[in-house]
Write a protein that holds these residues in place. Structure first.
Motif, PDB file in Angstrom:
ATOM      1  N   LEU A 239      -3.338  -1.565  -5.836  1.00 51.89           N
ATOM      2  CA  LEU A 239      -2.315  -2.172  -4.986  1.00 51.89           C
ATOM      3  C   LEU A 239      -1.464  -3.126  -5.823  1.00 51.89           C
TER       4      LEU A 239
ATOM      5  N   ASP B 210     -10.386   2.133  -2.698  1.00 51.92           N
ATOM      6  CA  ASP B 210      -9.987   3.005  -1.594  1.00 51.92           C
ATOM      7  C   ASP B 210      -9.542   4.349  -2.153  1.00 51.92           C
TER       8      ASP B 210
ATOM      9  N   GLN C 223      -7.003   2.750 -11.131  1.00 53.38           N
ATOM     10  CA  GLN C 223      -7.263   1.566 -11.938  1.00 53.38           C
ATOM     11  C   GLN C 223      -6.878   1.776 -13.401  1.00 53.38           C
TER      12      GLN C 223
ATOM     13  N   TYR D 285      -6.101   3.238  -4.711  1.00 48.52           N
ATOM     14  CA  TYR D 285      -7.000   2.482  -5.583  1.00 48.52           C
ATOM     15  C   TYR D 285      -6.339   1.213  -6.098  1.00 48.52           C
TER      16      TYR D 285
ATOM     17  N   SER E  55       0.810  -1.220   0.000  1.00 43.38           N
ATOM     18  CA  SER E  55       0.000   0.000   0.000  1.00 43.38           C
ATOM     19  C   SER E  55       0.843   1.269   0.000  1.00 43.38           C
TER      20      SER E  55
ATOM     21  N   THR F 276      -4.309  -5.431  -7.546  1.00 42.13           N
ATOM     22  CA  THR F 276      -5.616  -5.434  -6.906  1.00 42.13           C
ATOM     23  C   THR F 276      -6.190  -4.027  -6.956  1.00 42.13           C
ATOM     24  N   TYR F 277      -7.464  -3.924  -7.392  1.00 37.62           N
ATOM     25  CA  TYR F 277      -8.129  -2.625  -7.392  1.00 37.62           C
ATOM     26  C   TYR F 277      -9.114  -2.609  -6.230  1.00 37.62           C
ATOM     27  N   THR F 278      -8.915  -1.645  -5.319  1.00 39.36           N
ATOM     28  CA  THR F 278      -9.685  -1.638  -4.072  1.00 39.36           C
ATOM     29  C   THR F 278     -10.806  -0.623  -4.046  1.00 39.36           C
TER      30      THR F 278
END
Length: 611
Positions: free
Chosen positions: A220, A214, A162, A218, A133, A210-212
């Motif tokens: 990771l 957040d 993303q 966003y 992160s 990984t797209y969160t």
């Protein structure tokens, strides 16, 4: 490996660089007006080199952000809808004078590069404390001069979102529309021929990201490190005089630093490449519509014709470390490996025996091995000692080898001077061995009658901390016997025609490393006595004379690279095949063309490996 420590700033005089940044172009006459592309190219390049970022990356990033425009056509500061300012579209203005970001192009460029460097540091952080992160992945060995290694720093410059994932999350396909891939497309367009394709060739997979959603992170990163598929690419703005480069197929050679100038009369066929030597630092493109690349004045192969070639069409294959004589060649080798050295090892430049075993001692002291005239300290060597800011000099050999006048001059320079010299080469080797290792468990045995084998094995002996001792073919000196007290065993280099089996037994020989001649012996040493942490470089020196290999052996040890001997005009077939099998990426020739002239063959090997 980027060992070339003498080459800190390329193509631009430090004075000119300082002047440019101290007096930035603000272009405030009658409203704001963008400088010419020639001036912007200079500003971007000089700032990039000041902050140790590949200039190609900075110029491509500025092209993607603003098209190299600090100001609009109406003479207003270039401000985007999201608040990005100027040529680098700086959005994070904390700590910056916003008005200067709008009006001062050099200030804006430096701000953008500083932000990019902060993103680079996220990758450096992950090398020791990986946190997906707060860290970004690294590429290869994370060397700053590799263009591909900036991929994730460029991504982070625009944002961990993303749309900047290297993979389209919905489909798993490669996302060439990401911000960073668009920057690399600009880089390829502005430097035609720099990449085999427009895309950076890194093996990404969907599960790497990984797209969160957040708002802070966003995107990771699930993978810490990547390798480039194929050969990675270094900045083309760092080439220096003496560098050996290979051209692209059918490169055009110009009379001046511009595509607007005439091609030289001798053209390169479309299907051919050519090995060239860089003659001086780069020059900026003076074309009516300049591109991102710069130009190098080079010397061509057979006809020795000078010409200019675009930087994007050149790929470095190595360097020639040489001077107008052996003493100046030793200086050039020193400058290639050492910015500073507390100690210098000094030997006579015209007779080899006393210096023959000095490599391991020089390596232990992290000292270059320089040469001098017998009667007086050579001026170029004196200047190099001063450049190195050395405080101590170790002279190899008695006053019959390096005269008292040399020692007196060194002492007069305020240096501490130690001399290691015996009554002959064998005692000198013994005395040197005591300085290399007080109680070694192993030693190297080489002929004291000739130089090739001792010099070929010097990098291995240096790295291992083994002293090199000398012997005659049929008898062992009492000094060598004394030095072997307490030594468990030795490695003998050279065949039975050089050191007999009877002598091998007397010197506790456990292993003989040899070939049918000096060239094969140097090759067998590289094969059977591998270095602890070998790199991707190889050093090549003439097997017909000793001085270049003598000074170069210490540099080879410092590089963790083998030192191979060659005929001056032709690589032995076995050496050629060995280089192919080991896939070396960079070749260093020790000595001028009169000493070693095999760069064309090395270029052919490079083409077979990487073209």
């Amino acid at each position: 490996m980027n060992f070339n420590m003498k080459k800190l700033v390329s193509g631009i005089a430090a004075v000119a660089l300082t002047a440019t940044l101290a007096n930035p172009i603000t272009s405030k006459a009658a409203g704001y007006e963008n400088p010419s592309k020639y001036e912007i190219n200079k500003l971007l390049t000089e700032a990039a080199m000041k902050y140790d970022v590949p200039a190609e990356v900075v110029k491509a990033l500025a092209a993607e952000e603003s098209g190299w425009k600090q100001f609009t056509a109406d003479g207003e500061p270039n401000i985007s809808g999201d608040g990005g300012i100027g040529i680098m579209q700086v959005t994070n203005t904390a700590g910056y004078d916003v008005e200067r970001l709008k009006s001062d192009i050099a200030f804006n460029i430096e701000a953008g590069i500083k932000i990019l460097n902060k993103k680079w540091e996220l990758g450096e952080k992950g090398l020791t404390d990986w946190d997906r992160s707060t860290s970004i992945p690294t590429i290869g060995d994370n060397e700053r001069n590799i263009i591909e290694n900036w991929y994730f720093a460029i991504l982070a410059y625009n944002g961990q979102v993303q749309s900047n994932s290297p993979i389209i999350m919905a489909t798993g396909e490669r996302n060439f529309g990401s911000y960073q891939d668009r920057v690399y497309a600009e880089l390829s367009s502005g430097n035609p021929g720099i990449f085999p394709s427009d895309a950076v060739e890194i093996p990404f997979a969907k599960e790497d990201f990984t797209y969160t959603g957040d708002p802070n992170f966003y995107l990771l990163f699930n993978k810490k490190q990547y390798e480039v598929d194929g050969l990675s690419h270094t900045t083309r703005h760092a080439y220096q005089p003496g560098d050996l480069v290979i051209s692209a197929h059918g490169s055009k050679f110009r009379e001046g630093p511009s595509s607007d100038t005439k091609e030289v009369s001798t053209k390169l066929p479309a299907e051919e490449t050519e090995v060239l030597e860089i003659l001086k630092g780069f020059e900026y493109d003076t074309s009516k519509n300049p591109n991102h690349f710069v130009w190098y004045d080079v010397e061509r192969e057979d006809n020795k014709q000078e010409a200019y070639v675009a930087s994007s069409e050149l790929n470095k294959i190595g360097e020639r470390l040489s001077g107008i004589d052996r003493i100046k060649t030793a200086v050039d080798i020193s400058q290639a490996g050492w910015n500073q050295a507390d100690t210098v090892v000094l030997a006579q430049g015209y007779n080899f025996p006393d210096a023959l075993t000095g490599g391991p001692l020089a390596y232990k002291k992290d000292a270059p091995l320089l040469l001098t005239d017998k009667a007086k300290l050579t001026e170029s060597t004196k200047n190099e000692i001063q450049r190195l800011k050395a405080s101590k000099v170790i002279i190899l050999g008695g006053e019959g080898a390096v005269g008292k006048g040399v020692q007196d001059t060194l002492t007069g320079m305020g240096l501490t001077v130690d001399r290691i010299g015996g009554i002959d080469r064998y005692e000198t080797a013994q005395l040197i061995s005591e300085q290399v290792a007080a109680n070694p468990d192993k030693a190297i045995i080489a002929s004291g009658k000739n130089f090739p084998d001792a010099l070929s094995v010097a990098p291995y002996a240096s790295v291992k901390g083994y002293p090199i001792l000398l012997t005659a073919k049929d008898s062992v000196s009492e000094y060598t016997t004394e030095a072997l007290n307490g030594v468990d065993g030795t490695i003998v280099v050279g065949g039975e025609g050089v050191i007999t089996n009877g002598v091998m037994k007397k010197v506790k020989g456990e292993q003989r490393v040899s070939g049918i001649d000096r060239y094969e012996t140097s090759l067998e040493i590289a094969r059977k006595l591998p270095l602890s942490n070998p790199g991707e470089n190889v050093l090549v020196a003439s097997g017909k004379n000793y001085p270049d290999a003598l000074s170069g052996s210490v540099l080879a040890a410092k590089q963790q690279a083998p030192l191979l001997l060659s005929n001056p005009e032709q690589l032995p077939t076995s050496v050629n095949n060995f280089i192919l099998s080991e896939r070396y990426k960079e070749f260093f020739l020790l000595g001028g063309p009169g000493a070693i002239n095999v760069e064309d063959e090395l270029g052919d090997l490079y083409k077979k490996l990487y073209y």
